[in-house]
Design a protein around this motif. Structure first.
Motif, PDB file in Angstrom:
ATOM      1  N   ASP A  34     -55.842  11.454  -9.297  1.00  0.00           N
ATOM      2  CA  ASP A  34     -57.257  11.709  -9.013  1.00  0.00           C
ATOM      3  C   ASP A  34     -58.075  11.529 -10.277  1.00  0.00           C
ATOM      4  OD1 ASP A  34     -59.592  12.384  -7.807  1.00  0.00           O
ATOM      5  OD2 ASP A  34     -58.946  14.353  -7.095  1.00  0.00           O
ATOM      6  N   ASP A  36     -60.906  10.037 -10.817  1.00  0.00           N
ATOM      7  CA  ASP A  36     -62.346  10.315 -10.706  1.00  0.00           C
ATOM      8  C   ASP A  36     -62.641  11.793 -10.924  1.00  0.00           C
ATOM      9  OD1 ASP A  36     -62.902   7.694 -10.270  1.00  0.00           O
ATOM     10  OD2 ASP A  36     -63.322   7.870  -8.128  1.00  0.00           O
ATOM     11  N   THR A  40     -64.690  13.141 -14.235  1.00  0.00           N
ATOM     12  CA  THR A  40     -65.959  13.842 -13.999  1.00  0.00           C
ATOM     13  C   THR A  40     -65.922  15.248 -14.589  1.00  0.00           C
ATOM     14  OG1 THR A  40     -66.258  12.589 -11.942  1.00  0.00           O
ATOM     15  CG2 THR A  40     -67.596  14.570 -12.235  1.00  0.00           C
ATOM     16  N   THR A  70     -57.996   4.020 -17.462  1.00  0.00           N
ATOM     17  CA  THR A  70     -58.524   3.893 -16.099  1.00  0.00           C
ATOM     18  C   THR A  70     -59.882   3.198 -16.021  1.00  0.00           C
ATOM     19  OG1 THR A  70     -59.592   6.073 -16.221  1.00  0.00           O
ATOM     20  CG2 THR A  70     -57.329   6.009 -15.396  1.00  0.00           C
ATOM     21  N   TRP A  71     -60.399   2.686 -17.140  1.00  0.00           N
ATOM     22  CA  TRP A  71     -61.758   2.143 -17.104  1.00  0.00           C
ATOM     23  C   TRP A  71     -61.785   0.650 -16.781  1.00  0.00           C
ATOM     24  CZ3 TRP A  71     -66.114   5.202 -17.795  1.00  0.00           C
ATOM     25  CH2 TRP A  71     -67.343   4.515 -17.782  1.00  0.00           C
ATOM     26  N   THR A  81     -55.353   3.085 -11.522  1.00  0.00           N
ATOM     27  CA  THR A  81     -56.464   2.615 -10.701  1.00  0.00           C
ATOM     28  C   THR A  81     -57.774   2.878 -11.441  1.00  0.00           C
ATOM     29  OG1 THR A  81     -55.217   3.152  -8.712  1.00  0.00           O
ATOM     30  CG2 THR A  81     -57.594   2.818  -8.460  1.00  0.00           C
ATOM     31  N   LEU A  83     -61.584   3.767 -12.424  1.00  0.00           N
ATOM     32  CA  LEU A  83     -62.549   4.768 -11.977  1.00  0.00           C
ATOM     33  C   LEU A  83     -63.607   4.107 -11.087  1.00  0.00           C
ATOM     34  CD1 LEU A  83     -63.159   6.661 -15.350  1.00  0.00           C
ATOM     35  CD2 LEU A  83     -61.668   7.372 -13.476  1.00  0.00           C
ATOM     36  N   SER A  84     -64.190   4.911 -10.212  1.00  0.00           N
ATOM     37  CA  SER A  84     -65.210   4.378  -9.306  1.00  0.00           C
ATOM     38  C   SER A  84     -66.492   4.099 -10.080  1.00  0.00           C
ATOM     39  CB  SER A  84     -65.493   5.375  -8.186  1.00  0.00           C
ATOM     40  OG  SER A  84     -66.087   6.546  -8.713  1.00  0.00           O
ATOM     41  N   PRO A  85     -67.321   3.155  -9.612  1.00  0.00           N
ATOM     42  CA  PRO A  85     -68.575   2.840 -10.304  1.00  0.00           C
ATOM     43  C   PRO A  85     -69.485   4.050 -10.474  1.00  0.00           C
ATOM     44  CG  PRO A  85     -68.054   1.136  -8.712  1.00  0.00           C
ATOM     45  CD  PRO A  85     -67.060   2.241  -8.485  1.00  0.00           C
ATOM     46  N   ASN A  86     -69.532   4.947  -9.463  1.00  0.00           N
ATOM     47  CA  ASN A  86     -70.395   6.121  -9.570  1.00  0.00           C
ATOM     48  C   ASN A  86     -69.968   7.035 -10.713  1.00  0.00           C
ATOM     49  OD1 ASN A  86     -71.938   5.293  -7.435  1.00  0.00           O
ATOM     50  ND2 ASN A  86     -70.809   6.485  -5.894  1.00  0.00           N
ATOM     51  N   LYS A  88     -68.308   6.134 -13.354  1.00  0.00           N
ATOM     52  CA  LYS A  88     -68.603   5.444 -14.608  1.00  0.00           C
ATOM     53  C   LYS A  88     -70.070   5.628 -14.997  1.00  0.00           C
ATOM     54  CE  LYS A  88     -65.117   1.749 -14.371  1.00  0.00           C
ATOM     55  NZ  LYS A  88     -64.910   0.287 -14.339  1.00  0.00           N
TER      56      LYS A  88
END
Length: 1031
Positions: A34, A36, A40, A70-71, A81, A83-86, A88
């Motif tokens: 997890d 993300d 966060t 992860t970036w 995997t 990280l999600s764009p949000n 980032k």
């Protein structure tokens, strides 16, 4: 939401290892499952001021690892995997909030993360980065500006391409200029701004390779910033400004000036004298005075021990400024500035003396640790101090303005000598130190210092100095006396001045109460001896010995090196006197080296001194040399040295090896019985690489010099010396032994074959077979060479006998002949040593001339196969695509290798004219005869096998013949033995030309087939170049 991560971060700081490890594993699991959520939470923790600083730092450090993994695929560390764009977007935004933090460590971490992310995202995924950065730079808040500057330095260090920076450079420099010149920002912020400008100037080193697009911009930038730098250095040194960061600002400015001048020398040249040099020179007088008040006079209340404090930059600022002045001195305008003005040169001298004084800090350190002073005096200290910088500055000036420099320096020295204050010794010692520095060896300064009045004044300064109560002035005066006599030897040679000064120094070297003074006297004595080598006798030797004896117990760091050098100087006075029992030179040499036997330079100097002694002892005194040297060495040698004893054991064994290597033949009676048992036992039990190498050389020298004494020696079990040596050799040839440990075993095998081959019977074949087995698994080229030379020696005299023997040796999947030939040809290119290469060339030529099918049928590695592909070969792909080579017959490989050696020969007609056809292969039409009209055979007129010769006799004959072939007896050249470095490559060149001339005369068709079918274009060109020589 973030509490789980907070708890885990706190747990990673636990003193309990299990709790700490468990927390780290859970964080890694979150990262994998997890990312993300973890990222966060980490950025939230890092942003919130309610959390402790340590926790926020920890969060940002873990975030740094998470971003790397992860970036982006662009990061080497990326494994998870992305990280999600949000997420980032949130991280990028929050990092800019942290950059506004008053905590410098948090700002630094955030800047590092921004730089990391920008390398992947800017400009495509983070187009607003530059706008956000400029907004921070223009902020009225100091913390925001400091954060922006941190980002800029990070980006310039490792985040931007040149194209990216070029697109924003104008805006960045404008913003930096506003920061540097605005009165709204404090001096600390301006100092950071200047440091960022320096980083930008460094980045612009790439301009030269990017065309002329930035030329106008660079010219404007140099014009603008040179004025800013000049104004910064002109700021006055007020107490308030100092506390606010003035010294740091000037320090960063001096560094930026150096960067500008080195990056853009042509653009900076118009401003060198008017702004850069003049401003640095003017400020240096002030910064040096500030330095002197703090570090020389001790008048400051600053905390000198604080590595982050202002006092640190009080020392570093003049260092940077002196370095810039030193770099400017070769400039013609700067030289004119000093040469045409006595006032300027005198200011230079005063500055150099001020900065060259012994600081209070160094004085305290040296009184507490006298060896640290010796290390500094030998220029071996890693510390670069203002005193060192002053010395370098004076040396640079001496290279360009020697006469006015010495005139000004001696004038100031004479003036300082009359001062009476308590601290007057400091500038006087510094002036002597600087004058001694510029008086380089092998150069006379009679024109500057040779007039009688000046000499008298200098002698009076020395006389007063050696009588001073101050240790450092006394020590410097003795050193200076040696330097003065060395450099005025042509003027003082006829006077009694050198003798008086030398005798004074010699006496003080053993009687002065100060360790520092006695050590400096030894330095001075070395300089006296270099200038007047024939004026000294046993009394000088004994005085040096007494001085070394008084120092050796407390010697550490680099002092043992000084003692060894001094003992070598004593040895060179008279080697025969050095071996007398009462001289103690050999015992002291060992004691000095044993102080730090793992120091490579120290032991190397010791070996050199001992070897000089061994080489220069007269033959009738060698027995006395052994009686004096061996007992203390053997007494310090354990038969099974522990790890702590290994350095000393290695030192002793190599000294014994040197002693035996230079001994007469036969060895002094009883030497083997006294020395061999301990060394032999070490070789049978030790696993230390270096010790086994030196021990192997020792054994080889013993056999070479006195095989009979070793043969007659018996151990307590009744084993002969030969049997013990065979056991040692068997251990070294064992494949389980590291190659580096057995690196010299080939020399031992060669000597055994040479001296004991007749007596070994079947053991001789077993020894050579074991050597072939060890060679089959060898990989180190030097080890391979050492083993190959065993066979190369024998091949030169009986190539067919060696081939037949090796063909019968059975190895796993091959014969000994195949193994030896493959290893020989595969490693020939990396063999080293003129003699070794020459022997290999001769032996390979003989193998080829056999035309033996057992050799010609051996397939070996040929040329590299270059694949014709457009695929880019990365390192990972290269691992899966090993190099491929052609396969060619061994005799072809021999020719190709010898062609390559031929290509290294200059087209020298003298060499070519000395080379003849290989005797013994000439036909009746082109026979080559000697001066008596008889055929001069390369091989003997008889077959050794017909006379029942053993391998020992073959080896002896190999030595004698190779010596006849390689040395010039008529010119008195020494015969060349195993691994002897004598002999150049002319003999090798003659051998090669002779070989190819013979092939061209007798086997031209076969040579042409090899040339056409197997040779590269380069090899063909080499043969073509020599075609006329071969006829």
């Amino acid at each position: 939401m973030d509490q789980q991560v907070v708890d885990l971060l706190n747990a990673t700081q636990s003193a309990d290892r299990e709790i700490r490890t468990s927390a780290e594993q859970q964080l890694r699991h979150l990262q994998e499952t997890d990312g993300d959520y973890l990222a966060t939470s980490l950025i939230h923790v890092g942003t919130r001021s309610s959390h402790p600083i340590a926790l926020r730092q920890s969060a940002l450090l873990v975030l740094k690892l998470t971003i790397a993994r992860t970036w982006s695929l662009q990061f080497e560390e990326f494994v998870e995997t992305a990280l999600s764009p949000n997420v980032k977007t949130v991280i990028r935004r929050e990092l800019f909030q942290i950059l506004r933090s008053p905590e410098r460590k948090l700002r630094s971490l955030a800047a590092n993360l921004v730089s990391k992310i920008s390398s992947a995202d800017f400009p495509d995924e983070w187009p607003e980065l530059f706008d956000d950065l400029m907004s921070l730079l223009r902020s009225p808040e100091t913390e925001s500006v400091q954060g922006a500057l941190s980002i800029l330095k990070e980006l310039l260090d490792d985040g931007l391409t040149f194209e990216q920076f070029a697109s924003i450079a104008s805006g960045v420099f404008d913003a930096l200029y506003n920061l540097a010149t605005s009165s709204s920002y404090d001096l600390a912020t301006k100092a950071n701004t200047i440091d960022t400008v320096r980083a930008a100037l460094s980045f612009f080193n790439q301009v030269e390779t990017q065309g002329e697009s930035m030329t106008d911009f660079v010219c404007r930038a140099v014009d603008i910033w040179s004025l800013v730098f000049s104004n910064n250095l002109a700021l006055p040194y007020t107490d308030g400004a100092r506390k606010d960061g003035l010294v740091l600002l000037k320090h960063n400015t001096a560094k930026a000036i150096q960067q500008m001048d080195s990056t853009f020398p042509s653009q900076s040249k118009p401003y060198l004298m008017s702004r850069l040099f003049s401003s640095v020179w003017a400020d240096l007088s002030n910064s040096s005075a500030l330095y002197a008040s703090v570090y020389i006079n001790g008048e400051s209340e600053d905390d000198l021990s604080d590595p982050e404090g202002e006092a640190r930059y009080i020392k570093m600022l003049p260092l940077e400024e002196m370095e810039f002045i030193r770099q400017c001195i070769p400039n013609h305008q700067v030289q004119t500035f000093f040469k045409t003005s006595e006032e300027n040169m005198q200011s230079f001298i005063d500055l150099s003396i001020t900065m060259g004084q012994v600081s209070v800090e160094d004085e305290d350190d040296w009184r507490e640790d006298v060896n640290a002073f010796v290390t500094e005096e030998l220029s071996l200290s890693p510390k670069y101090t203002c005193r060192t910088a002053s010395s370098d500055l004076s040396l640079e000036m001496a290279d360009h303005a020697l006469e006015p420099l010495i005139d000004a320096l001696k004038t100031r020295m004479i003036s300082l000598a009359s001062a009476q204050s308590e601290q007057a010794w400091r500038p006087l010692e510094a002036s002597l130190f600087l004058l001694e520095t510029v008086l380089v060896p092998d150069r006379s300064y009679g024109q500057q210092l040779g007039q009688i009045p000046i000499i008298d004044q200098l002698l009076q300064i020395i006389s007063n100095g050696v009588s001073s109560a101050n240790v450092f002035l006394r020590a410097r005066s003795y050193i200076f006396s040696g330097t003065l006599c060395r450099n005025l030897a042509d003027i003082l040679a006829a006077s009694d001045i050198p003798e008086k000064l030398f005798n004074s120094t010699l006496q003080a070297s053993s009687t002065d109460s100060s360790f520092i003074v006695r050590a400096c006297c030894l330095l001075a004595i070395q300089r006296f001896l270099s200038a007047y080598p024939r004026r000294h006798s046993k009394a000088t030797q004994m005085a040096i010995v007494e001085s070394v004896s008084s120092l050796v117990a407390d010697a550490a760091d680099e002092t043992p090196s000084l003692l060894v050098d001094s003992l070598e100087a004593a040895i060179k006075i008279s080697p025969d006197l050095a071996i007398l029992p009462d001289s103690q030179i050999i015992a002291l040499l060992f004691l000095s080296a044993a102080k730090d036997a793992s120091n490579i330079q120290l032991t190397s100097d010791t070996f050199e001194a001992f070897e000089y002694l061994a080489q220069n002892i007269s033959a009738d005194h060698y027995q006395k040399f052994c009686e004096t040297a061996i007992p203390p060495l053997v007494a310090g040698l354990s038969t099974a040295p522990s790890d702590d004893e290994l350095p000393n054991a290695t030192l002793i064994v190599n000294l014994l090896s040197i002693l035996v290597d230079h001994a007469p033949t036969p060895l002094p009676s009883g030497l083997v019985d006294f020395v061999f048992p301990k060394v032999a036992n070490i070789l049978l039990v030790s696993d230390d690489n270096q010790l086994l190498q030196y021990g192997s050389e020792f054994v080889a020298h013993i056999i070479q010099h006195d095989p009979e004494q070793l043969r007659n020696w018996r151990d307590i079990q009744g084993k002969s010396g030969v049997e013990v040596v065979l056991n040692i050799t068997a251990r070294l040839l064992n494949p389980a032994m590291e190659e580096s440990s057995a690196m010299c075993v080939g020399e031992v095998v060669s000597e055994i074959v040479d001296k004991y081959g007749r007596d070994l019977g079947e053991l001789l074949g077993q020894l050579l077979s074991a050597t072939a087995h060890r060679l089959a698994s060898a990989s180190n080229p030097m080890f391979v060479q050492n083993l190959i030379l065993v066979y190369a020696h024998m091949v030169t005299i009986d190539p067919q006998g060696v081939v037949d023997f090796l063909a019968e040796v059975e190895l796993e999947g091959s014969t000994g002949l195949e193994s030896v030939v493959r290893a020989w040809l595969a490693n020939f290119d990396v063999f080293k040593g003129f003699q070794e290469i020459r022997l290999n060339v001769l032996a390979l030529a003989k193998l080829y001339m056999l035309h033996d099918q057992s050799i010609e049928s051996i397939p070996v590695q040929g040329d590299l196969i270059v694949e014709d592909t457009n695929v880019i070969i990365t390192r990972s792909r290269a691992k899966n695509r090993p190099y491929k080579f052609t396969t060619i017959p061994a005799h072809v490989k021999i020719v190709k290798l010898l062609i390559k050696e031929l290509g290294a020969i200059p087209s020298d007609s003298n060499i070519a004219s000395r080379a003849e056809l290989i005797p013994g292969t000439a036909t009746s039409e082109n026979a080559v005869t000697n001066g008596d009209g008889e055929d001069d055979e390369w091989e003997d007129d008889f077959n050794p096998a017909e006379f029942g010769m053993t391998m020992s006799e073959l080896q002896k004959l190999a030595r004698s013949e190779s010596n006849e072939f390689d040395s010039d007896a008529e010119n008195g050249d020494e015969a060349i033995g195993y691994f002897d470095p004598k002999g150049g490559d002319d003999e090798t060149n003659e051998t090669l030309i002779t070989f190819f001339r013979t092939l061209s005369a007798n086997e031209n068709e076969r040579l042409e087939q090899i040339r056409q079918n197997y040779c590269s274009q380069v090899e063909r060109d080499i043969l073509k170049r020599w075609q006329t020589t071969f006829g």
